[in-house]
Design a protein around this motif. Sequence first.
Motif, PDB file in Angstrom:
ATOM      1  N   GLU A  40      13.221  16.059  41.602  1.00 25.26           N
ATOM      2  CA  GLU A  40      12.566  16.293  42.788  1.00 25.26           C
ATOM      3  C   GLU A  40      11.300  15.333  43.017  1.00 25.26           C
ATOM      4  N   LYS A  41      10.459  15.296  42.080  1.00 23.38           N
ATOM      5  CA  LYS A  41       9.143  14.653  42.118  1.00 23.38           C
ATOM      6  C   LYS A  41       9.428  13.239  42.369  1.00 23.38           C
ATOM      7  N   VAL A  42      10.426  12.614  41.318  1.00 24.43           N
ATOM      8  CA  VAL A  42      10.718  11.388  41.436  1.00 24.43           C
ATOM      9  C   VAL A  42      11.459  10.840  42.908  1.00 24.43           C
ATOM     10  N   ALA A  43      12.043  11.754  43.249  1.00 27.36           N
ATOM     11  CA  ALA A  43      12.768  11.397  44.714  1.00 27.36           C
ATOM     12  C   ALA A  43      11.436  11.513  45.754  1.00 27.36           C
ATOM     13  N   GLU A  44      10.625  12.551  45.912  1.00 31.80           N
ATOM     14  CA  GLU A  44       9.663  12.379  46.721  1.00 31.80           C
ATOM     15  C   GLU A  44       8.708  11.176  46.496  1.00 31.80           C
ATOM     16  N   LEU A  45       8.657  10.572  45.642  1.00 35.89           N
ATOM     17  CA  LEU A  45       7.681   9.468  45.344  1.00 35.89           C
ATOM     18  C   LEU A  45       8.516   8.210  45.655  1.00 35.89           C
ATOM     19  N   ILE A  46       9.799   8.190  45.891  1.00 34.95           N
ATOM     20  CA  ILE A  46      10.546   7.036  46.337  1.00 34.95           C
ATOM     21  C   ILE A  46      10.795   6.951  47.743  1.00 34.95           C
ATOM     22  N   ARG A  47      10.830   8.238  48.290  1.00 38.77           N
ATOM     23  CA  ARG A  47      10.956   8.262  49.744  1.00 38.77           C
ATOM     24  C   ARG A  47      10.421   7.621  50.668  1.00 38.77           C
ATOM     25  N   PRO A  48       8.793   7.285  50.632  1.00 33.61           N
ATOM     26  CA  PRO A  48       7.885   6.627  51.507  1.00 33.61           C
ATOM     27  C   PRO A  48       8.182   5.304  51.474  1.00 33.61           C
ATOM     28  N   PHE A  49       8.768   4.556  50.441  1.00 31.21           N
ATOM     29  CA  PHE A  49       8.896   3.250  50.136  1.00 31.21           C
ATOM     30  C   PHE A  49      10.354   2.763  50.734  1.00 31.21           C
ATOM     31  N   LEU A  50      11.237   3.630  51.106  1.00 29.12           N
ATOM     32  CA  LEU A  50      12.600   3.106  51.632  1.00 29.12           C
ATOM     33  C   LEU A  50      12.335   3.130  53.218  1.00 29.12           C
ATOM     34  N   SER A  51      13.334   2.150  53.586  1.00 28.02           N
ATOM     35  CA  SER A  51      13.176   1.649  54.998  1.00 28.02           C
ATOM     36  C   SER A  51      13.509   2.991  55.898  1.00 28.02           C
ATOM     37  N   PRO A  52      12.662   2.905  57.136  1.00 26.24           N
ATOM     38  CA  PRO A  52      13.171   4.105  58.142  1.00 26.24           C
ATOM     39  C   PRO A  52      14.660   4.377  58.457  1.00 26.24           C
ATOM     40  N   GLY A  53      14.824   5.701  58.224  1.00 23.75           N
ATOM     41  CA  GLY A  53      16.275   6.017  58.667  1.00 23.75           C
ATOM     42  C   GLY A  53      17.119   6.135  57.309  1.00 23.75           C
ATOM     43  N   VAL A  54      16.741   5.747  56.064  1.00 20.23           N
ATOM     44  CA  VAL A  54      17.630   5.792  55.047  1.00 20.23           C
ATOM     45  C   VAL A  54      17.954   7.218  54.714  1.00 20.23           C
ATOM     46  N   PRO A  55      19.171   7.847  54.673  1.00 22.50           N
ATOM     47  CA  PRO A  55      19.384   8.983  54.341  1.00 22.50           C
ATOM     48  C   PRO A  55      18.912   9.732  52.980  1.00 22.50           C
ATOM     49  N   PHE A  56      18.516  10.782  53.080  1.00 24.99           N
ATOM     50  CA  PHE A  56      17.927  11.543  51.801  1.00 24.99           C
ATOM     51  C   PHE A  56      18.680  12.641  51.709  1.00 24.99           C
ATOM     52  N   ILE A  57      19.455  13.055  50.654  1.00 24.44           N
ATOM     53  CA  ILE A  57      20.574  13.954  50.517  1.00 24.44           C
ATOM     54  C   ILE A  57      20.335  14.795  48.932  1.00 24.44           C
ATOM     55  N   LYS A  58      21.201  15.861  49.044  1.00 30.13           N
ATOM     56  CA  LYS A  58      21.427  16.294  47.686  1.00 30.13           C
ATOM     57  C   LYS A  58      23.115  16.483  47.575  1.00 30.13           C
ATOM     58  N   ALA A  59      23.491  15.952  46.431  1.00 28.00           N
ATOM     59  CA  ALA A  59      24.684  15.980  46.227  1.00 28.00           C
ATOM     60  C   ALA A  59      25.325  15.729  44.949  1.00 28.00           C
ATOM     61  N   LYS A  60      26.751  15.992  44.659  1.00 29.40           N
ATOM     62  CA  LYS A  60      27.098  15.863  43.247  1.00 29.40           C
ATOM     63  C   LYS A  60      27.456  14.543  43.133  1.00 29.40           C
ATOM     64  N   VAL A  61      26.587  13.939  41.810  1.00 29.78           N
ATOM     65  CA  VAL A  61      26.762  12.598  41.485  1.00 29.78           C
ATOM     66  C   VAL A  61      27.773  12.416  40.235  1.00 29.78           C
ATOM     67  N   ASN A  62      28.555  11.313  40.498  1.00 28.00           N
ATOM     68  CA  ASN A  62      29.442  10.892  39.547  1.00 28.00           C
ATOM     69  C   ASN A  62      28.881   9.750  38.609  1.00 28.00           C
ATOM     70  N   VAL A  63      28.617   9.881  37.386  1.00 25.05           N
ATOM     71  CA  VAL A  63      27.993   9.015  36.547  1.00 25.05           C
ATOM     72  C   VAL A  63      29.317   8.202  36.232  1.00 25.05           C
ATOM     73  N   PRO A  64      29.177   6.782  36.035  1.00 23.77           N
ATOM     74  CA  PRO A  64      30.119   6.019  35.739  1.00 23.77           C
ATOM     75  C   PRO A  64      31.054   6.267  34.388  1.00 23.77           C
ATOM     76  N   LEU A  65      32.325   5.810  34.158  1.00 26.55           N
ATOM     77  CA  LEU A  65      32.688   5.919  32.851  1.00 26.55           C
ATOM     78  C   LEU A  65      31.938   5.088  31.711  1.00 26.55           C
ATOM     79  N   SER A  66      31.482   3.918  31.965  1.00 24.41           N
ATOM     80  CA  SER A  66      30.633   3.091  31.255  1.00 24.41           C
ATOM     81  C   SER A  66      29.875   2.463  32.113  1.00 24.41           C
ATOM     82  N   THR A  67      28.680   1.907  31.564  1.00 22.53           N
ATOM     83  CA  THR A  67      27.876   0.832  32.323  1.00 22.53           C
ATOM     84  C   THR A  67      27.820  -0.602  31.372  1.00 22.53           C
ATOM     85  N   ASP A  68      28.615  -0.301  30.181  1.00 22.83           N
ATOM     86  CA  ASP A  68      28.647  -1.746  29.438  1.00 22.83           C
ATOM     87  C   ASP A  68      29.414  -2.936  30.262  1.00 22.83           C
TER      88      ASP A  68
END
Length: 250
Positions: free
Chosen positions: A222-250
């Motif tokens: 939550e703290k990380v997201a709040e720090l990021i938010r002011p740097f984003l362009s106006p109107g960028v959605p800010f949500i809470k949702a289930k995140v699917n981490v990929p099968l692999s990033t290799d």
Amino acid sequence: MFKSNKDLELPPQLKWKFSHEPELLGWTIRARNYNTFVANGMLLFMAVLNVGAAFIMYSVYAGMSQPWRTLSCVFFYTLMLFVTLSMTHQRTKFAYRFSRSGIECCEWKDFPEWALTFLKWLAGITAIFFVFMATIDPSFLLGALIGPGGIGLTYLSMAYSKSYREMHTQYHHLIHEWKDFTQLAIATNREVVDLKYSTTLEGDDFVTNWNINIFCKRKQKEKVAELIRPFLSPGVPFIKAKVNVPLSTD
């Protein structure tokens, strides 16, 4: 603004691009950057196979005294489960650095040399043990071939297999400017902040739409997201949702 203890150092292969700018936030973390459900399924499948192998080993050791026969099979199963676990649930190291220009993420995974050292010493110690016990019960000679021999073959396959080493070694440096992000999400299922982005990668002539998972330490997303938010362009959605981490990033 706030910093966590940095217990990991960047490997020489990776360097910060915006190191000349003041750091707004930075931390390092070890995380599993893959679908843990799939990894758990693979571990369960291999655990079942190892049970079958242990039963085969138990039948081969028919001439051995019952206590040592059981102990040898339990030891074999435990060892194989440990090796499987080191392959299916290995953690990747991440380092994050936020600056006025954007977010940088360095991720790396070194080949587990400690596992090779462990297997080499284990093969030697168990071989000495079985040879010594063979002076009491000759059936232990068979155990010396199957037990330490199997460990030795595992060590050789891990130590000298180029494909295996490449699979467990990676170095990546991701750089994203704030203007590229199109959505900010706090994951409800993992300690992750997810950022969708749209950008034209170097060397491409088309727009790439993807996402980056920022792995956070406990109760920091939550703290990380709040720090990021002011740097984003106006109107960028800010949500809470289930995140699917990929099968692999290799």
